[in-house]
Enzyme design. Sequence first.
Site, PDB file in Angstrom:
ATOM      1  N   LEU A 116      -1.413   3.026   5.433  1.00 50.50           N
ATOM      2  CA  LEU A 116      -1.174   4.373   4.895  1.00 50.50           C
ATOM      3  C   LEU A 116      -0.669   4.348   3.461  1.00 50.50           C
ATOM      4  CD1 LEU A 116       0.509   6.276   7.872  1.00 50.50           C
ATOM      5  CD2 LEU A 116      -1.886   5.917   7.433  1.00 50.50           C
ATOM      6  N   ASN A 137      -4.044   6.239   0.661  1.00 51.36           N
ATOM      7  CA  ASN A 137      -2.606   6.529   0.667  1.00 51.36           C
ATOM      8  C   ASN A 137      -2.365   7.864   1.352  1.00 51.36           C
ATOM      9  OD1 ASN A 137       0.075   6.760   0.147  1.00 51.36           O
ATOM     10  ND2 ASN A 137      -0.097   6.851  -2.074  1.00 51.36           N
ATOM     11  N   CYS A 138      -1.598   7.833   2.438  1.00 47.08           N
ATOM     12  CA  CYS A 138      -1.380   9.057   3.223  1.00 47.08           C
ATOM     13  C   CYS A 138       0.055   9.533   3.164  1.00 47.08           C
ATOM     14  CB  CYS A 138      -1.734   8.813   4.683  1.00 47.08           C
ATOM     15  SG  CYS A 138      -3.358   8.135   4.887  1.00 47.08           S
ATOM     16  N   VAL A 139       0.908   8.862   2.422  1.00 49.63           N
ATOM     17  CA  VAL A 139       2.318   9.255   2.408  1.00 49.63           C
ATOM     18  C   VAL A 139       2.710   9.754   1.024  1.00 49.63           C
ATOM     19  CG1 VAL A 139       3.172   7.849   4.291  1.00 49.63           C
ATOM     20  CG2 VAL A 139       2.846   6.832   2.064  1.00 49.63           C
TER      21      VAL A 139
END
Lengths: 430, 139
Positions: free
Chosen positions: A213, A245-247
């Site tokens: 993530l 990138n998920c955060v």
Amino acid sequence: MKLELGFIEIKDIQFSNESKVENGTLFVNADDVKAFVYEDDDVKACVKSVCFDIAKPGESVRITPVKDVIEPRVKVEGPGGEFPGVIAKVDTVGSGKTHVLRGMAVVTAGPIVGFQEGIIDMTGPGAEYTPFSKLLNLVMVCTQVEGVHQHEYEHAVRIAGLRAATFIGELGRNVTPDETKEFETLGIREGLEKYPNLPRVGYVHMLQSQGLLHDTYVYGVDAKRTLTTIIYPTETMDGAIISGNCVSACDKNTTYHHQNNPVVADLFEQHGKTLNYVCNIITNENVYLADKQRSSDWSAKLCRLLDLDGVIVSQEGFGNPDTDLIMNTKKIEQVGVKTTIITDEYAGQDGKSQSLADADPLADAVVTGGNANMVIELPKLDKVIGTLDYVDKIAGGHAGSLRPDGSIEAELQVITGATNEMGFNCLSAR
Amino acid sequence: MKNGRDFMIVTNNPLVEKVLSKYYEIRYLPEENYHAILITVRDLVYAGHKLYTHPLSGSVKPNETPYKSVVVSKVPHKMNADEAAIISNCVEAYDKFTPRNRMLSDKVLGDFQLIDYTLLCGAVDYDAAAGLSKLDNQI
């Protein structure tokens, strides 16, 4: 290397039986997009459902949780295709001609993990903080096949979004662009001969690369497995760098940011006038301290080798990357190259705390994207695309963030792109 | 090459303990919170243990996730001023974040454990997915 971008202005999106771009309107047959997305085996295995929706600027719509934002593009002349090494074959991109569907984006949404984050409001105070409120958004809400691991699912949703953007981009292949622009990077000697009196400037582009993530891919390679290297700026415009990138919604670089990197755009704007834009240097932000040392050593080494006079350094994320940012800056300054850094700040809710987790006197030229801890209030909007289930848990939210009346009180961190560290927004400090 | 034999993982993450304890030395502190892990690491670095991974790994904020894993050397070597500065700055950075009062579901706790675990695996070059598969097979 020279790239021509042909911009096709998209002024409206409508669902239709036929997928096409006509007179500035994108007509989408959702079933066709879905069929194309599901041709991928990983998507088939991991993504239970994909639903499409359209969100337009000014509408009372909240999109959350957002994973990625992608601009549809298509390569119409020259080698390679969009998202090389991931969707297209791995041929080098960045030359020839590419059509861009400007004014719109494909947005992937839906939870990957139980604290998934990222809000795009299309109206109201929240809309002011995100550049994506100004776009026509084709939103894909995805759900997970039960029992699939999160890392497999994240990969599948990433691919699903890129495939949808590829499908949509392809619709612009035979459309005459409304505007065309050329971007060219010369060879080292050519540049020196053509602009002997202009300062040689590069861009040190730091890529998020910490793990699940928190990843970025370059030609399909996980950036944490790479050494610091050189890339033509036009390669990034052609989708060579994509986001996993998920955060940290506010300061993550979505794929859209990479495609439309404002540092690249502004340096090209000044190229040949006030400076000689030499190239981009891409480097990573690994967790292992020896990796940081190696990567920042290489950044400084390449800056010196290229005889640069100055660089802009941009980071992605908070905490761990601050150390890479300062290591890069310090070492580049120490080899005699001037630096300006772009970051955002976590300066506490009152803005009075130290902004970064690392610092050095040599990092004395700083552009800020704003304070991610600032508390904001978002009113209830009429429609939610995705789900509000995660608002209390996301970065910057807290217990009770989502109030019974549907309004949200949270830190600026919750908004996708709000404090982007490429400077892709309007926030700053005086 | 990374010298795994010199690694000691300081963690409060049960998933890290479960998967990696066969392969690495682990100081497992399940009762401690994120802040206490940072303080433990700080004291070890002050005592001369080498700091191998960045203590603020991950963009999941310190007041968001309860879990933290940091790799230091098993034995003290010599105190390194740069590493001491990094961990001290991290403790200071932690203090900026407003504590939150919220109950996290088991699913969310599990996801936070997973993120911390995978970031750690990336740092020490351990195949995170293989570790999870082994765990699945044990269940």
